[in-house]
Each structure stands twice: as C-alpha cells, then as structure tokens.
Design an enzyme around this catalytic site. Structure first.
Site, PDB file in Angstrom:
ATOM      1  N   ASN A 208       6.685   1.237  11.335  1.00 10.57           N
ATOM      2  CA  ASN A 208       5.255   0.487  11.362  1.00 10.57           C
ATOM      3  C   ASN A 208       4.285   1.524  11.621  1.00 10.57           C
ATOM      4  OD1 ASN A 208       4.619   0.541  14.094  1.00 10.57           O
ATOM      5  ND2 ASN A 208       6.611  -0.866  14.318  1.00 10.57           N
ATOM      6  N   ASP A 277      11.862  -5.172  14.428  1.00  6.56           N
ATOM      7  CA  ASP A 277      12.764  -6.244  14.635  1.00  6.56           C
ATOM      8  C   ASP A 277      14.020  -5.924  14.018  1.00  6.56           C
ATOM      9  OD1 ASP A 277      11.127  -7.856  16.287  1.00  6.56           O
ATOM     10  OD2 ASP A 277       9.667  -8.392  14.540  1.00  6.56           O
ATOM     11  N   PRO A 303      17.646  -5.541  19.212  1.00 11.84           N
ATOM     12  CA  PRO A 303      17.676  -6.429  20.537  1.00 11.84           C
ATOM     13  C   PRO A 303      16.149  -6.589  20.851  1.00 11.84           C
ATOM     14  CG  PRO A 303      18.071  -4.119  21.000  1.00 11.84           C
ATOM     15  CD  PRO A 303      18.414  -4.224  19.511  1.00 11.84           C
ATOM     16  N   ASP A 304      15.985  -7.701  21.328  1.00 13.87           N
ATOM     17  CA  ASP A 304      14.707  -8.098  21.770  1.00 13.87           C
ATOM     18  C   ASP A 304      14.263  -7.550  23.288  1.00 13.87           C
ATOM     19  OD1 ASP A 304      12.055  -9.383  22.611  1.00 13.87           O
ATOM     20  OD2 ASP A 304      12.029 -10.744  20.925  1.00 13.87           O
ATOM     21  N   ILE A 305      13.834  -6.487  23.450  1.00 17.55           N
ATOM     22  CA  ILE A 305      13.855  -5.714  24.797  1.00 17.55           C
ATOM     23  C   ILE A 305      13.080  -6.447  25.805  1.00 17.55           C
ATOM     24  CG2 ILE A 305      13.418  -3.667  26.099  1.00 17.55           C
ATOM     25  CD1 ILE A 305      13.002  -2.346  23.175  1.00 17.55           C
ATOM     26  N   PHE A 325       2.756  -7.923  24.558  1.00 12.14           N
ATOM     27  CA  PHE A 325       1.869  -7.728  23.540  1.00 12.14           C
ATOM     28  C   PHE A 325       2.351  -8.698  22.331  1.00 12.14           C
ATOM     29  CE2 PHE A 325      -1.807  -4.567  24.106  1.00 12.14           C
ATOM     30  CZ  PHE A 325      -1.330  -4.334  25.215  1.00 12.14           C
ATOM     31  N   LYS A 339       5.308 -16.875  22.313  1.00 13.93           N
ATOM     32  CA  LYS A 339       6.141 -15.769  22.893  1.00 13.93           C
ATOM     33  C   LYS A 339       5.984 -15.595  24.404  1.00 13.93           C
ATOM     34  CE  LYS A 339       5.846 -12.953  18.536  1.00 13.93           C
ATOM     35  NZ  LYS A 339       4.808 -12.281  17.786  1.00 13.93           N
ATOM     36  N   LYS A 343       9.551 -15.761  26.115  1.00 12.88           N
ATOM     37  CA  LYS A 343      10.232 -14.396  26.409  1.00 12.88           C
ATOM     38  C   LYS A 343       9.842 -14.433  27.965  1.00 12.88           C
ATOM     39  CE  LYS A 343       9.422 -12.036  22.259  1.00 12.88           C
ATOM     40  NZ  LYS A 343       9.400 -10.709  21.564  1.00 12.88           N
TER      41      LYS A 343
HETATM   42  O1  PMT Z   1      -0.150   1.478  18.796  1.00 13.12           O
HETATM   43  P1  PMT Z   1      -1.342   1.460  18.349  1.00 13.12           P
HETATM   44  O2  PMT Z   1      -1.698   1.848  16.705  1.00 13.12           O
HETATM   45  O3  PMT Z   1      -2.667   1.611  19.302  1.00 13.12           O
HETATM   46  O4  PMT Z   1      -1.513  -0.092  18.043  1.00 13.12           O
HETATM   47  C1  PMT Z   1      -1.422  -1.083  19.108  1.00 13.12           C
HETATM   48  C2  PMT Z   1      -0.543  -2.236  18.885  1.00 13.12           C
HETATM   49  C3  PMT Z   1      -1.030  -3.051  17.886  1.00 13.12           C
HETATM   50  C4  PMT Z   1       0.906  -1.718  18.309  1.00 13.12           C
HETATM   51  C5  PMT Z   1      -0.165  -3.068  20.289  1.00 13.12           C
HETATM   52  O5  PMT Z   1      -1.422  -3.451  20.544  1.00 13.12           O
HETATM   53  C6  PMT Z   1       0.847  -4.270  20.020  1.00 13.12           C
HETATM   54  O6  PMT Z   1       0.233  -5.400  19.656  1.00 13.12           O
HETATM   55  N1  PMT Z   1       1.957  -4.135  20.160  1.00 13.12           N
HETATM   56  C7  PMT Z   1       2.924  -4.907  19.938  1.00 13.12           C
HETATM   57  C8  PMT Z   1       3.461  -4.963  18.627  1.00 13.12           C
HETATM   58  C9  PMT Z   1       4.559  -6.046  18.467  1.00 13.12           C
HETATM   59  O7  PMT Z   1       5.508  -5.703  18.171  1.00 13.12           O
HETATM   60  O8  PMT Z   1       4.292  -7.330  18.434  1.00 13.12           O
HETATM   61  P2  PMT Z   1       5.320  -8.341  18.512  1.00 13.12           P
HETATM   62  O9  PMT Z   1       4.369  -9.486  18.294  1.00 13.12           O
HETATM   63  O10 PMT Z   1       6.268  -8.068  17.242  1.00 13.12           O
HETATM   64  O11 PMT Z   1       6.176  -8.278  19.660  1.00 13.12           O
HETATM   65  C10 PMT Z   1       6.131  -9.035  20.774  1.00 13.12           C
HETATM   66  C11 PMT Z   1       6.480  -8.290  21.966  1.00 13.12           C
HETATM   67  O12 PMT Z   1       7.842  -8.072  21.966  1.00 13.12           O
HETATM   68  C12 PMT Z   1       5.965  -7.112  22.104  1.00 13.12           C
HETATM   69  O13 PMT Z   1       5.398  -6.557  23.550  1.00 13.12           O
HETATM   70  C13 PMT Z   1       7.309  -6.099  21.576  1.00 13.12           C
HETATM   71  O14 PMT Z   1       6.969  -4.779  22.373  1.00 13.12           O
HETATM   72  C14 PMT Z   1       8.268  -6.733  22.172  1.00 13.12           C
HETATM   73  N2  PMT Z   1       9.261  -6.731  21.426  1.00 13.12           N
HETATM   74  C15 PMT Z   1       9.339  -7.065  20.023  1.00 13.12           C
HETATM   75  C16 PMT Z   1      10.571  -6.911  19.170  1.00 13.12           C
HETATM   76  C17 PMT Z   1      11.649  -6.316  19.763  1.00 13.12           C
HETATM   77  N3  PMT Z   1      12.605  -6.241  19.179  1.00 13.12           N
HETATM   78  N4  PMT Z   1      11.543  -6.134  21.198  1.00 13.12           N
HETATM   79  C18 PMT Z   1      10.427  -6.133  21.954  1.00 13.12           C
HETATM   80  O15 PMT Z   1      10.551  -5.713  23.145  1.00 13.12           O
END
Ligand code: PMT
Length: 400
Positions: A208, A277, A303-305, A325, A339, A343
């Site tokens: 991404n 994901d 895995p969703d860490i 985030f 979330k 989570k």
């Molecule tokens: O890196 P930059 O260019 O500065 O951009 C910043 C950002 C947009 C990446 C950052 O601000 C941000 O939003 N990061 C989280 C992106 C994301 O994966 O969001 P999500 O809504 O898909 O995931 C939710 C949370 O679960 C996140 O904290 C993610 O780290 C975590 N996650 C998601 C999937 C997974 N398999 N394991 C996880 O731990």
C-alpha cells in the site's frame, strides 16, 4: 515543537557562518521567533542584513546600542529567550563564557540567560583537541550546557580532522530536543510504521502507499520526550530516527513475530503501520511467466496484530496502553469506533485518507481521536510531527 519559541542564535566568526543562515531558515520554518546576535568577527564573513532579512528581527551586534537599549535593554533578550544556540561557536567564545567573561553582546546574553544553552563548535582540529578547549567544554557541560559535536572533514584552515560545524539539521534536532518536555522518561514505547509487503514471487508484491512518515514522527517525538523507543518498521525510504531502536520487517507475519516477541515491558504500543490484510496463499519461488489473458491470485487472511494485542490478558507483567490507527475513506467515526471496541483498544487515531492532505504518503494528517471511556477529540489538519506530539500528550494523561 518550536512554534512561537523565542530562540537566540549567537553567531561567532568563522567560515561556517554560512551554515548558520541555513540553521536560521530551519528554525524560522518550524515557527520559532529567532533573534540573532553576531560577534564583530562574524560580521567579517556575512553582513547582519542577511540574518535580519531572514529572521524578520533586528540583528544585535553591540552591547550598548542606544536605540535598542532604550527599547529593550541589553539583558531583556536573555530574559525572554526559551533557548540560546551559539552556532558556529568558536574556541574563543566558549573559552570566554567558561571563564565567566561577558565583554560583548553575545557573551553577556549567554551569561545572563536562564534558558538552556546549546553550543555548536567549529574550529581548527588542533584547537578542538587542545586540553584547554576540552576543559572549557567539560566545564560548560557540567553546568548544564549542551553541545552538538563538530564533524570530521577538510577544514577551512587546510587541516583534515574534527572541527567542521555539525550539519544545520543536526543542530536543529538538538534544539528541538532541548525544548522538548522530558515527560516520557522511564517509559518504553513500541511503534509500528510503514507498509508491509506480501510477496507474490521474487519480483512482485502486494502493498500500500504508506511511507512510514506518521509512525516515524511518533518514534522521533517519543524519543525526544525521553522514552525508550522500539520502532518495528515495514519497508520505507526514511532515515532511522536518532536514538531509536529500529527492527526492519517486510511482511505482516514478520511484523507479528517481532511485535509479539518484544512486547514485554512496553508501557505503550502504537500501531501506525498499514498492515496488509491479505497475502498470497502461495509464493512462487520463480518469477511467474505471462501466459493467459487473465490470472487469479488466491489470498489468505493475515494475522490481525492489533486484535491479537488487544486480546492479551496474561503472559506479560501488565497490559500496555494500546493505540490503534484507522485509515478510512468513508464512515470514519463508525468504522473507527467499531475498531476501538472490537480490538479492545485504549485509543484509536482515525484518519480520513480520502483527502489529499491527509493519510498516506503526505506530511500532514487529519485525525479524530477516540478513547475507551467514550471521549473524543478532533485534531483537524496538522503536520504529522504536530499530530505525533498531540497523540503523545493524550497518551501521557491516560498512563498510570
Ligand atoms: O505511513 P504514512 O504514509 O505516514 O501514512 C500514515 C497512515 C495512513 C498509514 C497511518 O496514519 C494509518 O492510518 N495507519 C493505519 C493504517 C491501517 O492499516 O488501518 P486499518 O484501519 O486497516 O487498520 C486498523 C489498525 O489495525 C491499524 O492500527 C493497523 O496497524 C492494525 N492492523 C491492521 C491489519 C492487520 N492485519 N494487523 C494490524 O495490526
């Protein structure tokens, strides 16, 4: 961190004066109100007009200037300063201050100020290694002054060795550090940043647009505030933040392994990484050849860490404060709140990534913060550095 801070920039005579101009530019760009004091020798290299134009403030050169004396008095600059930087600082200036001599505007101001003082020395290598100079530096360090060490290279005097003024960026970082609150001393913080890459074959992957900027800004801000920072980073083009332990990973599974084996003792975990994901079910060991008009790659869930961290109840001494985030293009509030709950997080930073100035691969972000107790805060548009500071401010108020 430097916005509206009053900074005195003392400039001594030396060929490195031109780098002080770049330093002034960095400080002003960061929002600092910079007041330059030049020694007589500094004016042999650059005129005060250059510093005056760039700082927007009058440059001070004389201890007893009748007009300035009537308007502000020669001590008031020292009283109003948040930080005093001397760059370049000559052996002469450092020696005078170490000896308590105040015979010009710069030495008088440094002697009179209660603000932190940061020296960036520049001189001939033999002067730098001279025990007289070294003793003066040690003495000033003992009194709480900070130093940005000179670097090695070919010096203006023809010698090779240590004595070149540190790069303006390094002096700028030291200034930020000097003005940062040290409210995270004794805290261990793990931060994840950047994208993950899920390999399809040796030359292709799914990923991404995450640049790592948000996570790295958090790591830098936490380190400056005194935390022990562990940064688990996906592939990025960013330099390693000073003083931060970085563990590089590529895939989500690697990130999961590093996070789960290193979380003991962490007070806070911030998951800014954009973790994929899904990953290809099979990774081809050779480059997949182009054959059919269309093809299908079967994906399996990663895995969703974060969810795994949220589910931890036992096995570690105490549960870290958990910050996730959420990168959303629609239904920001609903998705982020979901979330946070599902989570089992303490806080979530919701970014609207549908805007060009927010989210992936830009220097700014728009965030809404949601907390476990149902409260929330709208941070609006700000730089990722500023947002990192704001997120840490909130985390600190929630820590035991
Ligand atoms: O890196 P930059 O260019 O500065 O951009 C910043 C950002 C947009 C990446 C950052 O601000 C941000 O939003 N990061 C989280 C992106 C994301 O994966 O969001 P999500 O809504 O898909 O995931 C939710 C949370 O679960 C996140 O904290 C993610 O780290 C975590 N996650 C998601 C999937 C997974 N398999 N394991 C996880 O731990």
């Amino acid at each position: 961190m430097l916005r509206n801070k009053k900074i005195i920039l003392g400039v001594c005579g030396g060929i490195a004066v031109y780098k002080a101009i770049e330093l002034l530019r960095l400080l002003s760009k960061a929002g600092a109100d910079v007041h330059v004091i030049m020694t007589r020798a500094a004016q042999e290299f650059v005129t005060p007009l250059t510093f005056q134009t760039l700082s927007g403030n009058p440059v001070h050169t004389e201890l007893f200037n009748l007009i300035a004396e009537r308007e502000i008095g020669h001590i008031s600059l020292a009283d109003r300063a948040d930080l005093c930087i001397i760059a370049p600082a000559t052996a002469n200036c450092i020696g005078k201050i170490a000896a308590g001599i105040a015979d010009d505007m710069l030495t008088t101001t440094v002697m009179a100020t209660k603000a932190p003082v940061l020296f960036a020395p520049a001189m001939n290598v033999n002067m730098y290694t001279n025990p007289i100079y070294q003793e003066n530096e040690d003495k000033l360090r003992r009194f709480g002054c900070r130093f940005v060490a000179p670097v090695s290279g070919s010096l203006a005097c023809g010698w090779e060795g240590k004595g070149k003024l540190a790069p303006p960026e390094a002096i700028f970082e030291a200034a930020v550090s000097a003005l940062s609150p040290r409210d995270l001393i004794g805290r261990k913080i793990m931060i994840t940043a950047g994208p993950t890459r899920e390999e399809i074959d040796p030359v292709r992957f799914i990923s991404n647009y995450s640049s790592g900027k948000m996570g790295y800004a958090l790591a830098r801000a936490a380190q400056l505030r005194g935390a022990e920072v562990l940064l688990i980073s996906g592939p990025t083009a960013l330099p390693k933040p000073d003083g931060v332990r970085v563990v590089n990973v590529t895939s989500a599974v690697e990130m999961q392994n590093e996070v789960m084996t290193r979380l003991d003792g962490c007070d806070v975990i911030i998951k800014a990484a954009a973790v994929a994901d899904y990953r290809p079910k099979m990774r081809s060991s050779t480059k997949i050849k182009k054959k059919a008009d269309s093809t299908t790659i079967e994906l399996v869930k990663n895995p969703d860490i974060l969810a795994e961290l949220g589910a931890i109840n036992t096995g570690i001494k105490r549960r870290p404060f958990l910050v996730g985030f959420a990168a959303e293009t629609d239904a920001l509030v609903e998705n982020a709140s979901k979330k946070l709950k599902e989570k089992n997080l303490d806080m979530i930073v919701a970014n609207d990534v549908s805007q060009v100035d927010s989210g992936f691969n830009v220097d700014t972000n728009r965030a809404l913060l949601f907390f476990r107790d149902g409260s929330s805060s709208d941070c609006g548009l700000m730089s990722k550095d500023q947002l990192a500071g704001t997120i840490l401010d909130y985390i600190i108020t929630h820590l035991p």
